[in-house]
Design a protein around this motif. Structure first.
Motif, mmCIF file in Angstrom:
data_model
loop_
_atom_site.group_PDB
_atom_site.id
_atom_site.type_symbol
_atom_site.label_atom_id
_atom_site.label_comp_id
_atom_site.label_asym_id
_atom_site.label_seq_id
_atom_site.Cartn_x
_atom_site.Cartn_y
_atom_site.Cartn_z
ATOM 1 N N PHE A 153 51.946 39.530 33.727
ATOM 2 C CA PHE A 153 51.691 38.595 34.817
ATOM 3 C C PHE A 153 52.702 38.710 35.958
ATOM 4 O O PHE A 153 52.479 38.164 37.041
ATOM 5 N N VAL A 154 53.786 39.418 35.743
ATOM 6 C CA VAL A 154 54.894 39.379 36.690
ATOM 7 C C VAL A 154 54.490 39.888 38.071
ATOM 8 O O VAL A 154 55.016 39.459 39.086
ATOM 9 N N ASN A 155 53.525 40.787 38.126
ATOM 10 C CA ASN A 155 53.088 41.303 39.424
ATOM 11 C C ASN A 155 51.925 40.478 39.997
ATOM 12 O O ASN A 155 51.238 40.919 40.903
ATOM 13 N N ARG A 156 51.718 39.272 39.459
ATOM 14 C CA ARG A 156 50.658 38.354 39.899
ATOM 15 C C ARG A 156 49.309 39.061 40.000
ATOM 16 O O ARG A 156 48.749 39.182 41.101
ATOM 17 N N PRO A 157 48.786 39.540 38.893
ATOM 18 C CA PRO A 157 47.495 40.249 38.961
ATOM 19 C C PRO A 157 46.356 39.274 39.217
ATOM 20 O O PRO A 157 46.480 38.074 38.979
ATOM 21 N N MET A 158 45.241 39.810 39.703
ATOM 22 C CA MET A 158 44.067 38.971 39.916
ATOM 23 C C MET A 158 43.332 38.749 38.603
ATOM 24 O O MET A 158 42.609 37.767 38.446
ATOM 25 N N ILE A 159 43.495 39.696 37.696
ATOM 26 C CA ILE A 159 42.776 39.635 36.421
ATOM 27 C C ILE A 159 43.789 39.851 35.299
ATOM 28 O O ILE A 159 44.677 40.703 35.412
ATOM 29 N N VAL A 191 40.902 35.374 33.567
ATOM 30 C CA VAL A 191 41.370 35.825 32.258
ATOM 31 C C VAL A 191 40.172 36.219 31.410
ATOM 32 O O VAL A 191 39.198 35.472 31.298
ATOM 33 N N VAL A 192 40.231 37.430 30.853
ATOM 34 C CA VAL A 192 39.214 37.865 29.889
ATOM 35 C C VAL A 192 39.930 38.150 28.584
ATOM 36 O O VAL A 192 40.852 38.972 28.534
ATOM 37 N N MET A 193 39.527 37.432 27.524
ATOM 38 C CA MET A 193 40.251 37.565 26.270
ATOM 39 C C MET A 193 39.282 37.937 25.154
ATOM 40 O O MET A 193 38.329 37.206 24.873
#
Lengths: 229, 302
Positions: A153-159, A191-193
């Protein structure tokens, strides 16, 4: 945000398709569970989003980009917008928590000042404040997965794609992991889990897409893991 | 691009594969040294060719008293024969100049040529030296008719084309050069394969890191550069060792040989050595980088 249109994927040397004419739409900011037995095509679905695999037919759009037309040269830029978490954490054993998270930014050439600012923030977001200088083998499974989520998450992803993130973690700890995923989702990240964990799916009450033998057999908002048989 | 990060990765890679890295460095060093020696011999031969071919003469040795050449029949050349020969030689077509070398001059030249060989000098007396005509030809390639005309004339013990002597030496040098170049090619091939293996090992050792790099969207350049740099640095260090070997070769082989031949100006200088070293270094590094790239394309799918 993620758009699958009639996608079929057959791996070489296999007759049965891993994904069979799958069409799915995931909107921005959604939280989607991908459920189904082993071999039903969940991991293939995630790998296709990352363009680690190419579909045999059908079109995939991710973040507004047609993956079939995306040149190999630009695939890294696609992946910078997608965070990934796995069952086996995939941390670097010779780097501490801070360095593991910073690594994701270093290798895409972010300036050091930026890294110093955002890494502590995201370590706090996943609930690991005060543990930045621990090594992975000094952490519990749940804590290691939090590090992996911080790195994703550190690079602030869109997905954010999560492939059975609670697979190696006991149920009590899993709740904490899900809280972090939920927190990430609330920042606007899709978020796809993929998961086998019925209790988690049932407790979250989010959209559920069920795969079986490469086909979508159920797509239900605010669903549960298993249908009432 | 963060140089710091790349260099720390390179350093880790080189240290983890230390034995392989050393093998690469040695192979590159020996291979490049061989290539350099070949190039240096080439330069030396080129220089000596122009230097010597300018000076070569046809030597017409005349009979001395105790000559064991069958043409002399044990008798020394007479004054009349010498004069007749001089006339004949001057009359031959293509002859530019004729010098008569008496025993004293011949002895002096001999002493100079063998200045390093004391026993040889001591054993030779003035009377042993043959007198000779030194014939300079307008066109050194056109020596055949001159030799044919003078061979077997009364008083002539032997006609020697100096060029034959020199070309024997050049043929030998040529063989050495080819041997060095062939060994160089084989070693360069070995170096390329070794580098391929090293990079493969390196990529395998760091598959976790590269996997994560791929996942978080590091560019191909960023992922591959540390591996390529590893090959390049190994090539560069090998090149430095090769340079040292070439300098040693220049001092202990070329300078010695040149002294022995007393060829004066026909000797490769340090500027030639410098350009050979530069060339071999560039070739060494380029081969290492290419080998790394080719291997990476196979073992580091992006």
């Amino acid at each position: 945000m993620i758009h699958f249109d009639n996608v079929t994927k057959v791996y070489a040397n296999q007759n049965r398709p891993a994904l069979d004419h799958v069409s799915v739409d995931v909107d921005k900011g959604e939280f989607v569970f991908l459920v189904g037995p082993s071999g039903s095509g969940k991991s293939t679905f995630l790998r296709l989003i990352l363009k680690e695999e190419r579909p045999n037919s059908g079109a995939i759009h991710v973040a507004g980009k047609d993956l079939a037309r995306l040149s190999n040269f630009k695939v890294p830029h696609l992946r910078r917008r997608i965070g990934c978490v796995f069952q086996d954490f995939r941390l670097l054993p010779n780097k501490n928590v801070y360095e593991n998270v910073a690594f994701a930014l270093e290798v895409i050439g972010k300036p050091r000042r930026f890294i110093r600012k955002v890494v502590p923030e995201v370590i706090e977001l996943v609930g690991l404040e005060g543990k930045a200088h621990r090594m992975p083998d000094e952490l519990s499974g749940g804590e290691q997965q939090r590090v992996a989520m911080a790195r994703a998450f550190v690079n602030r992803p869109m997905i954010l794609l999560a492939d059975e993130p609670t697979g190696n973690i006991d149920p009590a700890t899993s709740i904490g992991i899900m809280k972090v995923l939920d927190r990430i989702n609330r920042t606007g990240t899709t978020v796809v889990m993929a998961t086998h964990d019925a209790a988690i799916v049932d407790s979250m009450r989010k959209r559920v897409v069920e795969l079986e033998d490469g086909k979508i057999v159920r797509d239900q908002s605010r669903g549960v893991y298993g249908q009432a048989y | 691009m963060r140089a710091n990060f790349i260099f720390s990765e390179v350093w880790i890679g080189l240290r983890r594969n230390l034995t392989m890295t050393i093998a690469v460095i040695i192979t590159v060093a020996v291979g490049m040294a061989m290539l350099g020696v070949g190039l240096m011999i080439n330069a030396q031969v080129g220089m000596m060719t122009t230097y010597w071919y300018d000076k070569v003469e046809v030597s017409v040795f005349l009979c001395t008293k105790n000559s064991d050449m069958p043409a002399c029949k044990g008798k020394a050349v007479t004054q009349a024969q010498t004069q007749a020969l001089q006339k004949q030689i001057e009359g031959l077509p293509g002859v530019e100049q004729v010098f008569y070398e008496d025993q004293a001059t011949a002895f002096k030249n001999f002493q100079e040529a063998f200045s390093a060989n004391q026993p040889m000098r001591d054993a030779t007396k003035v009377e042993d030296m043959p007198t000779s005509f030194r014939v300079k030809l307008a066109n050194p390639d056109n020596y055949q008719p001159v030799i044919q005309a003078l061979q077997g004339q009364p008083g002539v013990s032997q006609v020697v084309n100096q060029r034959d002597l020199i070309s024997q030496f050049f043929t030998m040098l040529d063989k050495v050069r080819w041997a060095a170049l062939i060994v160089a090619v084989i070693l360069v091939l070995a170096a390329a394969l070794l580098i391929g293996n090293t990079v493969r090992l390196s990529a395998f050792n760091r598959r976790r890191e590269t996997g994560i790099m791929r996942l978080v969207g590091a560019s191909n350049l960023y992922i591959q550069l540390p591996f390529v740099m590893e090959g390049m640095i190994a090539g560069l260090i090998g090149g430095v060792f090769a340079a040292v070997m070439l300098i040693v070769t220049k001092v202990f082989m070329f300078d010695e040989v040149a002294q022995y031949l007393s060829s004066g100006g026909a000797q490769i200088g340090w500027d030639d050595v410098a350009s050979v070293i530069t060339l071999t270094m560039i070739i060494g590094v380029v081969i290492c980088v290419l080998a790394s790239f080719v291997t990476l394309r196979r073992y580091l799918r992006v």
